[in-house]
Design an enzyme around this catalytic site. Structure first.
Site, mmCIF file in Angstrom:
data_model
loop_
_atom_site.group_PDB
_atom_site.id
_atom_site.type_symbol
_atom_site.label_atom_id
_atom_site.label_comp_id
_atom_site.label_asym_id
_atom_site.label_seq_id
_atom_site.Cartn_x
_atom_site.Cartn_y
_atom_site.Cartn_z
ATOM 1 N N CYS A 1 11.388 78.137 13.726
ATOM 2 C CA CYS A 1 10.157 77.340 13.821
ATOM 3 C C CYS A 1 10.000 76.794 15.229
ATOM 4 O O CYS A 1 10.863 76.994 16.091
ATOM 5 C CB CYS A 1 10.184 76.187 12.812
ATOM 6 S SG CYS A 1 11.491 74.991 13.135
ATOM 7 N N CYS B 1 -0.188 121.583 50.811
ATOM 8 C CA CYS B 1 -0.596 122.233 49.568
ATOM 9 C C CYS B 1 0.426 121.969 48.477
ATOM 10 O O CYS B 1 1.451 121.330 48.706
ATOM 11 C CB CYS B 1 -0.769 123.728 49.781
ATOM 12 S SG CYS B 1 0.774 124.555 50.234
ATOM 13 N N ASP C 1 -2.421 97.113 15.277
ATOM 14 C CA ASP C 1 -1.656 96.030 14.668
ATOM 15 C C ASP C 1 -2.622 94.888 14.365
ATOM 16 O O ASP C 1 -3.621 94.711 15.071
ATOM 17 C CB ASP C 1 -0.563 95.572 15.636
ATOM 18 C CG ASP C 1 0.174 94.348 15.137
ATOM 19 O OD1 ASP C 1 0.700 94.385 14.023
ATOM 20 O OD2 ASP C 1 0.186 93.340 15.866
ATOM 21 N N ASP D 1 1.042 94.266 20.266
ATOM 22 C CA ASP D 1 1.336 93.242 21.267
ATOM 23 C C ASP D 1 2.692 92.583 21.079
ATOM 24 O O ASP D 1 3.132 91.816 21.919
ATOM 25 C CB ASP D 1 0.257 92.151 21.238
ATOM 26 C CG ASP D 1 0.383 91.272 19.995
ATOM 27 O OD1 ASP D 1 0.681 91.818 18.922
ATOM 28 O OD2 ASP D 1 0.202 90.043 20.115
ATOM 29 N N ASP E 1 6.316 95.670 17.509
ATOM 30 C CA ASP E 1 5.443 96.839 17.677
ATOM 31 C C ASP E 1 6.048 97.878 18.615
ATOM 32 O O ASP E 1 5.548 99.005 18.684
ATOM 33 C CB ASP E 1 4.080 96.421 18.243
ATOM 34 C CG ASP E 1 3.301 95.537 17.289
ATOM 35 O OD1 ASP E 1 3.399 95.771 16.071
ATOM 36 O OD2 ASP E 1 2.621 94.607 17.753
#
Length: 858
Positions: free
Chosen positions: A36, A144, A548, A747, A751
């Site tokens: 928390c 090149c 998401d 984010d 993920d």
């Protein structure tokens, strides 16, 4: 103290300093056990109590802490501080191998001490990996795509070099080296042996765009001066070619052609000889053979007294002049590849107004250090990344986000260097400066993308490496065919020279890198940072887009979405009372009310676990919490049940508010949709993508969000755990029985595996560093409109690459047979030189059009 003891202490201090990673001013530590906001605060206070730590930012959701250092700190002290308050430092690789596998610079995620179970060889591999560095080299002499292959092979052969990538458009090489085994001199020597020049090059963030523009202007001036000399000598050649061939005319033409051959042609001849010594060829070989053949043929005829054959002098001189014109135009046009970086560097001011005590001193930007305070006046550019200490203003962040709307900033808000201040005065404490700033990180990402190669470019480079030998064979057969079969050695020389010149693969080498260089710059201006050139190819055929939910489609934090006030109460009064009462709570729902407190403070407050808050506000007893909490406190709650049930059916959380024993209202909170969420999904559909929503949240909440953005239930995946998201991506790839390309937008830390599994991973700049490290495309902000813009940019870029390659091959496919068959007539070499120059200019010009792509068009 004895000398031996002094030496011993000094060596010990040096060894400790090396172990402490003094060069890292910000460390990211993985912390386990936080649940928390209170946990975050505890860890934050513990870390900031360690001597040498200037500040810490802790995210209990992501399970990490960013520690800002102002001095050298032993990592063991940070570990001890965290463990002393009841939490554990973990190894990110052990905790989440999929995420850690994709962690790359500039992200610095560390573990303090190896995990006990880590095998020794894994630890050694990690140490070896940490020694690797990426060096940028400025390469000279490339013309090149075959040159690209030669330089890459030469650099990669140096012991200690793991990878070498060369970009013809920017004339740069990016080399991944083991710094303990290789030095700059070895790389420069390898390039020299291959016939090129190499020198260490790095973007000078202090000198900024001025130095880059000066370097580019110098290259343009070099080719301009050569062109002017070429025109001055070639013009009389053209005039003299119209005169009756006499001894005087022929020798005058020979003199002018010799001067051109030496001044314009000698560099090509030297390069061709250098390649021949190594049994290799490139564009210089074709030019040197083509022009030298024409020149020597006329010279031999002149020495034999055949003055009427002196017209080849004009051919050789004019060919060299036209090739130089093409190089001049090409060099000027190549500026588009560097303009993106120059514009980004322009955003950073050269000085900063440093505040010392009460005085203000204007100092060079490079003099500002972490922790310094700078004053930013109205209209000025923000010199550093930092935190506002005092003042309020609006900032133009369009350089970072692509959005024109200003963003309000006040004390405590973070600001980014390069953004422009509005009409307020701000005092800012520097947190990241110089190469650590967000602007510097964006520049690095752009340069990395420009240095990377797509599959199309690798194919073009491979073709070019075989192309020149094949052309030499065709030219030889052309000469033999016209000379032996046609008995016309004059035509044989002319046609063979035309084949050699028209076949120069300059355009082939520029087709992809020029388009990628311009596209990365266009993306950077729109807030899109593409990490790798191959991403442009993969974006072109995206068929499935997976979003998401939390933090991507939604804001990622609860906010007030509705309120119902009892009779006699206004909405503002209700929210104020609730906010003041909840001010002492660490609960996420309580924090979402903080902005409504209007500076008022409760005289007393107490949290009831699992229930709510009890507080005294303005001398009145206030209860804020669930329906059950108010009922247990003998408050009648039935009057608002119908309203509350309608809110909860939309997956919203409801807080009841009671004052002096009477229910006065209720507040509904939810993770609100981001602006434009529904519009973005509609745009993606118009671009041909099948859109899905994935979340670990419960089914009712997920479907409520899906309904809000226009997604049906079968396109919403709920209760998907982090490790299952990547499996869901794999499932979607083959769900229709055929392979589909899937993009993932996310984010969060959870993920990262899915972002790595998807064909294209897109991370929001507001997300975690691990997610950004795993992604192919990083959106500088949380603006969802950037997602369809990314697809549009990818498709526009690949279209430009395809058209460039078509024209590059078309010039050769049409030109070589025409030249070999003698259809250009006696002007074959001249027409060939014009066509060769035009092919390069065409490719460069088409690439430049990418900069004007309308990214909002669907």
């Amino acid at each position: 103290m004895s000398v031996s003891r002094l030496i011993s202490k000094t060596l010990g201090w040096i060894a400790r300093s090396l172990r402490m990673r003094a060069e890292s001013e910000t460390l990211t530590v993985a912390v386990a056990g936080m649940t928390c906001g209170g946990c975050s605060s505890t860890v934050k206070r513990a870390l900031e109590g360690v001597e040498g730590v200037s500040g810490a930012e802790v995210d209990h959701v992501a399970g990490r802490a960013e520690v800002h250092l102002k001095a050298v700190v032993d990592p063991a002290r940070l570990r001890s501080a965290i463990e002393a308050v009841g939490y554990k430092v973990v190894d990110p690789a052990a905790a989440a191998p999929a995420e850690a596998a994709r962690v790359v610079d500039p992200l610095r995620v560390i573990s303090i001490g190896p995990p006990p179970s880590a095998p020794r060889d894994a630890a050694d591999a990690a140490v070896a990996k940490s020694k690797e560095e990426e060096w940028d080299l400025a390469i000279g002499g490339m013309h090149c795509a075959s040159c690209v292959s030669r330089v890459e092979s030469a650099l990669a052969a140096v012991p200690g070099v793991r990878e070498a990538r060369v970009n013809l458009a920017t004339e740069r090489a990016r080399v991944v080296v083991d710094a303990s085994r290789v030095n700059e001199a070895a790389l420069e020597h390898a390039a020299t042996l291959a016939g090129y020049t190499a020198s260490r090059a790095a973007i000078d963030f202090e000198a900024g765009a001025i130095a880059m523009r000066a370097e580019r202007a110098e290259r343009v001036a070099y080719w301009r001066s050569r062109l002017l000399v070429g025109v001055a000598l070639a013009a009389p050649l053209v005039v003299l070619s119209r005169f009756e061939p006499t001894s005087a005319v022929a020798w005058t033409m020979a003199t002018l052609a010799t001067a051109l051959q030496v001044y314009l042609g000698l560099p090509y001849l030297r390069s061709a000889v250098a390649r021949a010594r190594q049994l290799t060829t490139n564009m210089d070989t074709l030019i040197a053979l083509g022009t030298s053949t024409a020149y020597l043929t006329s010279l031999i005829q002149l020495l034999r007294g055949h003055w009427h054959e002196s017209h080849f002098f004009m051919d050789s001189g004019l060919i060299l002049t036209l090739i130089t014109l093409g190089k001049y135009l090409e060099t000027r046009s190549k500026g588009a590849a560097g303009e993106a970086i120059e514009r980004l560097l322009d955003l950073s001011p050269k000085t900063a107004r440093l505040v010392r005590d009460v005085a203000e001193v204007e100092v060079p930007l490079q003099s500002v250090k972490r922790g310094d305070r700078v004053r930013v006046r109205p209209g000025e550019s923000m010199p550093v990344d930092g935190v506002v200490i005092e003042g309020a203003s609006s900032l133009d962040e369009s350089m970072l986000t692509g959005e024109s709307m200003p963003v309000e900033k006040r004390a405590g808000d973070r600001v980014t260097g390069g953004t422009r201040n509005g009409d307020g005065v701000l005092l800012v404490e520097a947190r990241q400066v110089g190469r650590e700033s967000a602007l510097a990180a964006i520049v690095r990402l752009v340069t990395e993308a420009q240095a990377s190669k797509s599959g199309v470019q690798r194919l073009a480079d491979t073709i070019s490496s075989y192309f020149v030998p094949v052309v030499l064979l065709i030219a030889a057969l052309t000469a033999l065919g016209w000379g032996l079969v046609g008995r016309d050695w004059s035509a044989a020389v002319s046609n063979a020279a035309a084949v050699l010149i028209i076949a120069c693969p300059c355009a082939l080498g520029l087709a992809t890198p020029m388009a990628v260089a311009v596209a990365t710059g266009r993306g950077a201006r729109a807030g899109l940072l593409v990490r790798d050139a191959s991403a442009f190819e993969r974006m072109d055929k995206i068929q499935v887009m997976v979003l998401d939910k939390t933090g991507t489609v939604t804001e990622g934090r609860p906010s007030v979405v509705a309120a119902a006030a009892a009779e006699g109460w206004t909405r503002d009064e209700l929210l104020r009372v609730a906010a003041v009462a909840e001010a002492g709570s660490e609960h996420p729902l309580a924090r979402s009310l903080a902005g409504y407190a209007s500076g008022a403070v409760a005289s007393a407050s107490r949290a009831v676990r699992g229930g709510g808050m009890i507080a005294t506000v303005d001398g009145r007893a206030v209860l804020v919490g669930s329906r059950r909490f108010l009922e247990e406190s003998s408050v009648a709650v039935g009057a608002l049940d119908a309203w509350a049930e309608s809110q909860e059916s939309q997956a919203r959380s409801v807080l009841r508010v009671a004052v002096d024993g009477h229910q006065v209202g209720a507040v509904a909170l939810a993770d609100a949709l981001k602006p434009h969420a529904r519009e973005v999904i509609e745009r993606l559909r118009r671009l041909g993508a099948d859109v899905y929503l994935v979340t670990g949240d419960n089914t009712s909440t997920a479907r409520a969000v899906g309904d809000a953005v226009g997604l049906s239930a079968d396109h919403v995946f709920a209760q998907v755990m982090p490790d299952a998201k990547s499996l869901k991506i794999d499932e979607l790839k083959s769900s229709t029985g055929r392979r589909r390309r899937v993009a993932m937008v996310g984010d969060g830390l959870n993920d990262a595996p899915a972002l790595a599994t998807a064909d294209i991973g897109i991370a929001l700049g507001t997300g975690t560093d691990v997610a950004k490290a795993a992604a192919d495309v990083v959106i500088a902000t949380g603006d969802l409109l950037a997602i369809p813009r990314a697809l549009r940019l990818g498709r526009a870029t690949l279209t430009a690459i395809r058209q460039n390659l078509f024209w590059a091959f078309a010039y050769n496919a049409l030109g070589i047979p025409l030249a070999a068959c003698g259809l250009f007539g006696s002007y074959g070499p001249l027409i060939a030189s014009v066509a060769m120059s035009l092919s390069s200019v065409t490719v460069v010009a088409r690439s430049g059009l990418v900069a004007f792509t309308d990214l909002d068009k669907t």
